[in-house]
Each structure stands twice: as structure tokens, then as C-alpha cells.
Design a protein around this motif. Structure first.
Motif, mmCIF file in Angstrom:
data_model
loop_
_atom_site.group_PDB
_atom_site.id
_atom_site.type_symbol
_atom_site.label_atom_id
_atom_site.label_comp_id
_atom_site.label_asym_id
_atom_site.label_seq_id
_atom_site.Cartn_x
_atom_site.Cartn_y
_atom_site.Cartn_z
ATOM 1 N N VAL A 1 0.835 -1.202 0.000
ATOM 2 C CA VAL A 1 0.000 0.000 0.000
ATOM 3 C C VAL A 1 0.874 1.259 0.000
ATOM 4 O O VAL A 1 0.765 2.111 -0.884
ATOM 5 C CB VAL A 1 -0.964 0.027 1.206
ATOM 6 C CG1 VAL A 1 -1.818 1.301 1.193
ATOM 7 C CG2 VAL A 1 -1.858 -1.206 1.212
ATOM 8 N N ASN A 2 1.737 1.376 1.011
ATOM 9 C CA ASN A 2 2.522 2.609 1.145
ATOM 10 C C ASN A 2 3.948 2.366 1.660
ATOM 11 O O ASN A 2 4.626 3.323 2.043
ATOM 12 C CB ASN A 2 1.813 3.584 2.086
ATOM 13 C CG ASN A 2 1.677 3.025 3.496
ATOM 14 O OD1 ASN A 2 2.106 1.908 3.795
ATOM 15 N ND2 ASN A 2 1.059 3.797 4.383
ATOM 16 N N ALA A 3 4.380 1.118 1.692
ATOM 17 C CA ALA A 3 5.685 0.790 2.266
ATOM 18 C C ALA A 3 6.809 0.946 1.242
ATOM 19 O O ALA A 3 7.555 0.007 0.960
ATOM 20 C CB ALA A 3 5.675 -0.630 2.831
ATOM 21 N N ASP A 4 6.911 2.158 0.702
ATOM 22 C CA ASP A 4 7.945 2.423 -0.285
ATOM 23 C C ASP A 4 8.407 3.873 -0.165
ATOM 24 O O ASP A 4 7.713 4.713 0.416
ATOM 25 C CB ASP A 4 7.425 2.153 -1.706
ATOM 26 C CG ASP A 4 6.172 2.957 -2.032
ATOM 27 O OD1 ASP A 4 6.306 4.145 -2.393
ATOM 28 O OD2 ASP A 4 5.055 2.413 -1.893
ATOM 29 N N LYS A 5 9.568 4.144 -0.705
ATOM 30 C CA LYS A 5 10.196 5.456 -0.587
ATOM 31 C C LYS A 5 9.296 6.561 -1.106
ATOM 32 O O LYS A 5 9.125 7.600 -0.456
ATOM 33 C CB LYS A 5 11.524 5.458 -1.340
ATOM 34 C CG LYS A 5 12.214 6.814 -1.403
ATOM 35 C CD LYS A 5 13.501 6.730 -2.213
ATOM 36 C CE LYS A 5 14.170 8.097 -2.357
ATOM 37 N NZ LYS A 5 15.420 8.010 -3.156
ATOM 38 N N GLU A 6 8.716 6.357 -2.294
ATOM 39 C CA GLU A 6 7.915 7.406 -2.921
ATOM 40 C C GLU A 6 6.698 7.778 -2.081
ATOM 41 O O GLU A 6 6.363 8.961 -1.931
ATOM 42 C CB GLU A 6 7.468 6.959 -4.322
ATOM 43 C CG GLU A 6 8.589 6.838 -5.332
ATOM 44 C CD GLU A 6 9.497 5.627 -5.098
ATOM 45 O OE1 GLU A 6 10.658 5.647 -5.559
ATOM 46 O OE2 GLU A 6 9.033 4.667 -4.428
ATOM 47 N N SER A 7 6.016 6.770 -1.514
ATOM 48 C CA SER A 7 4.822 7.036 -0.706
ATOM 49 C C SER A 7 5.171 7.810 0.565
ATOM 50 O O SER A 7 4.466 8.756 0.934
ATOM 51 C CB SER A 7 4.137 5.717 -0.325
ATOM 52 O OG SER A 7 3.625 5.063 -1.468
ATOM 53 N N ILE A 8 6.259 7.410 1.220
ATOM 54 C CA ILE A 8 6.641 8.067 2.468
ATOM 55 C C ILE A 8 7.128 9.489 2.202
ATOM 56 O O ILE A 8 6.811 10.422 2.956
ATOM 57 C CB ILE A 8 7.709 7.258 3.212
ATOM 58 C CG1 ILE A 8 7.177 5.855 3.542
ATOM 59 C CG2 ILE A 8 8.142 7.981 4.484
ATOM 60 C CD1 ILE A 8 5.888 5.837 4.345
ATOM 61 N N LEU A 9 7.866 9.691 1.121
ATOM 62 C CA LEU A 9 8.325 11.043 0.787
ATOM 63 C C LEU A 9 7.146 11.960 0.476
ATOM 64 O O LEU A 9 7.161 13.143 0.851
ATOM 65 C CB LEU A 9 9.286 10.999 -0.399
ATOM 66 C CG LEU A 9 10.703 10.496 -0.109
ATOM 67 C CD1 LEU A 9 11.509 10.411 -1.400
ATOM 68 C CD2 LEU A 9 11.407 11.408 0.900
ATOM 69 N N ALA A 10 6.125 11.433 -0.192
ATOM 70 C CA ALA A 10 4.943 12.240 -0.514
ATOM 71 C C ALA A 10 4.227 12.667 0.766
ATOM 72 O O ALA A 10 3.787 13.813 0.899
ATOM 73 C CB ALA A 10 4.003 11.456 -1.424
ATOM 74 N N ILE A 11 4.119 11.735 1.719
ATOM 75 C CA ILE A 11 3.492 12.069 3.004
ATOM 76 C C ILE A 11 4.342 13.084 3.751
ATOM 77 O O ILE A 11 3.834 14.071 4.291
ATOM 78 C CB ILE A 11 3.288 10.793 3.844
ATOM 79 C CG1 ILE A 11 2.283 9.865 3.168
ATOM 80 C CG2 ILE A 11 2.814 11.156 5.261
ATOM 81 C CD1 ILE A 11 2.179 8.494 3.800
ATOM 82 N N ARG A 12 5.659 12.861 3.764
ATOM 83 C CA ARG A 12 6.549 13.788 4.461
ATOM 84 C C ARG A 12 6.438 15.197 3.890
ATOM 85 O O ARG A 12 6.403 16.190 4.642
ATOM 86 C CB ARG A 12 7.997 13.318 4.354
ATOM 87 C CG ARG A 12 8.988 14.181 5.137
ATOM 88 C CD ARG A 12 10.390 14.078 4.584
ATOM 89 N NE ARG A 12 10.477 14.647 3.231
ATOM 90 C CZ ARG A 12 11.599 14.687 2.519
ATOM 91 N NH1 ARG A 12 12.716 14.177 3.012
ATOM 92 N NH2 ARG A 12 11.592 15.211 1.298
ATOM 93 N N ASP A 13 6.382 15.306 2.574
ATOM 94 C CA ASP A 13 6.294 16.628 1.952
ATOM 95 C C ASP A 13 5.012 17.342 2.342
ATOM 96 O O ASP A 13 5.009 18.568 2.534
ATOM 97 C CB ASP A 13 6.388 16.496 0.426
ATOM 98 C CG ASP A 13 7.784 16.109 -0.033
ATOM 99 O OD1 ASP A 13 8.737 16.217 0.763
ATOM 100 O OD2 ASP A 13 7.924 15.688 -1.204
ATOM 101 N N PHE A 14 3.918 16.582 2.486
ATOM 102 C CA PHE A 14 2.671 17.196 2.942
ATOM 103 C C PHE A 14 2.800 17.646 4.392
ATOM 104 O O PHE A 14 2.417 18.767 4.753
ATOM 105 C CB PHE A 14 1.508 16.217 2.802
ATOM 106 C CG PHE A 14 0.250 16.694 3.474
ATOM 107 C CD1 PHE A 14 -0.530 17.685 2.904
ATOM 108 C CD2 PHE A 14 -0.151 16.157 4.702
ATOM 109 C CE1 PHE A 14 -1.690 18.143 3.536
ATOM 110 C CE2 PHE A 14 -1.292 16.605 5.339
ATOM 111 C CZ PHE A 14 -2.061 17.607 4.752
#
Length: 257
Positions: free
Chosen positions: A194-207
Motif C-alpha cells: 500500500v505505502n511501504a515504499d520510498k515514494e509514498s513516504i516522501l509524498a506524506i513527508r512533503d505534505f
């Protein structure tokens, strides 16, 4: 007397906010997260959890289950009844601890939640909330000392597929909560597939970095504790892979603000 439906009251928690806390779980949540940790808190009304593997077919269900095969989740309680249990733990809170309102989605019982917060404030007890932000009552949140809220995934299509709702209102409500100038801790459950990847976590962090009151982004590893409870209430729970410690360590590096 204001009352509401309480799923459970957990004492001496060290995982639901700072210090030692009493966690009040309120019933009811509009989300249907595929990995839900507390599926027994989704329905708004009391319900029975049935674990057939514990049943010995004694025929004494009406007088109470002695094996734990049947458990009732959800009880109508008044503010005074809840406070009676909270005050039992007051001596353990110290300077950091207090009460956390969780669920379910506690903001779905706004009158009850508001009255509970007021009662805690009268006792000078630190209050926090764990919320999905699917609904928001700023006038209630403003009474709290701490907000802990989930950002599960930024991609709206993925969010809808795994929670049943769009994240548009959730992200908008984060902005509203940020205007209250209260400390916010953002939680993200890490779900492989679902979200256990670099791109997903970076997108959340940026928000999260756009929220002026966000203190940190905490990644929480998926755990299948909700699977058996989901079956017990007649809801099919998906079982996901448990993320490794190494993966969590790698993803946390991307989550640092």
C-alpha cells in the motif's frame, strides 16, 4: 447527563501519546481500512465478538460466556462513569501523561467527546486525540493539548481502494486543524503493498512539512492484531505482510522532517 458508546478503556498505555495514559476508545468510524487495528470499533452500536475456536458449546450463553468465546464491545457510559475510571489513574500521569481519546473515530461522537475533554480540563489532566481527520470539529479540537492524526497514503485512488473513502476531506481537515496552533503528531501505518515504499513516504513527508504545527511524522508498522477481531464481528479482514525492522528503519529515514 451526556453519554456515549465506549468500546473500551485501556489503562497504563505507553503507546498512545506522551507518558502513561488512559485511552478511551469510542465506537464508530466512517472508514473501512483494510488493515484496521480495531475493527470492533467501526460500527457505532454495541456488538458481540464471537470466537468459535473458544466455544465449548456449553449452552450457557444467556448467563455469560466463561471461555471468552463471546465478548460484548460497546457500552453506553456517562461522562461521570468514564471520569471515575480516568481519575483512578491520575497519580500515574506525572508531568507528561494523561488521557487519549481514540476509536474508531472519536470525533463521530462530538457532544460526548467535548464533555469528556471539559471534564478532564477541570481536573487539569492532559488530553490528546487519535483521529483519522475524516471529520473535524475545530471547536472541540481547540480544547485539547495534543492532536495525533493519520495520513495513510497521499494517492487518492489508493486511499479509496483501501479505506473506502477519498483523502481529499482528510487533507483539508489537516489544514483546519493546523490553524488551531496545537502540536500535531502525524502517524502513518506502514502497510506493504500500500505505502511501504520510498515514494509514498516522501509524498506524506512533503505534505506534513507544510503543516506549521507538525512536530514529527511517526511510522507505525502494520500488525495483524485486527484480523481475528474482524472475523469475530463478521468482517473479513485482509492480512498484510509485517514490515521488517530493516524496512522500517529505511523508511523512517525518509520520514524525518
Amino acid at each position: 447527563m451526556v453519554s456515549g458508546i465506549v468500546a473500551d478503556i485501556e489503562r497504563f498505555s505507553t503507546h498512545d501519546g506522551p507518558g502513561i495514559r488512559t485511552v478511551v476508545f469510542l465506537k464508530g468510524c466512517p472508514l473501512k481500512c483494510a488493515w484496521c487495528h480495531n475493527p470492533e470499533c467501526i460500527a457505532f452500536e454495541p456488538e458481540t465478538l464471537f470466537y468459535p475456536e473458544k466455544c465449548i458449546h456449553c449452552g450457557q450463553c444467556a448467563s455469560g460466556c466463561y471461555t471468552g468465546a463471546r465478548e460484548t464491545c460497546g457500552k453506553e457510559m456517562t461522562v461521570d462513569q468514564v471520569m471515575e475510571q480516568i481519575l483512578m489513574d491520575r497519580a500515574y500521569y506525572g508531568n507528561l501523561g494523561g488521557v487519549t481519546f481514540s476509536g474508531g473515530e472519536p470525533q463521530c461522537q462530538p457532544e460526548f467527546l467535548s464533555a469528556l475533554i471539559d471534564a478532564c480540563k477541570k481536573e487539569n489532566i492532559h488530553t490528546a486525540i487519535e483521529t483519522s481527520m475524516i471529520v473535524i470539529h475545530p471547536e472541540i479540537l481547540s480544547k485539547l493539548n495534543l492532536i495525533m492524526a493519520d495520513v495513510k497514503v497521499m494517492d487518492d485512488e489508493i486511499h479509496q481502494a483501501f479505506t473506502g473513502v477519498s483523502n481529499a476531506a482528510i487533507l483539508k481537515n489537516f489544514r483546519k486543524a493546523d490553524e488551531l496552533n496545537l502540536p500535531i503528531i502525524v502517524h502513518t501505518p506502514v502497510i506493504p503493498g500500500v505505502n511501504a515504499d520510498k515514494e509514498s513516504i516522501l509524498a506524506i513527508r512533503d505534505f506534513v512539512k507544510t503543516l506549521k504545527n507538525a512536530q514529527r511524522l511517526e511510522l507505525l508498522p502494520y500488525h495483524p492484531l485486527g484480523v481475528d477481531k474482524g472475523r469475530a464481528v463478521g468482517r473479513v479482514e485482509r492480512k498484510f505482510e509485517i514490515p521488517s525492522q530493516q524496512l522500517m528503519k529505511e523508511l523512517q529515514a525518509y520520514a524525518d522532517l
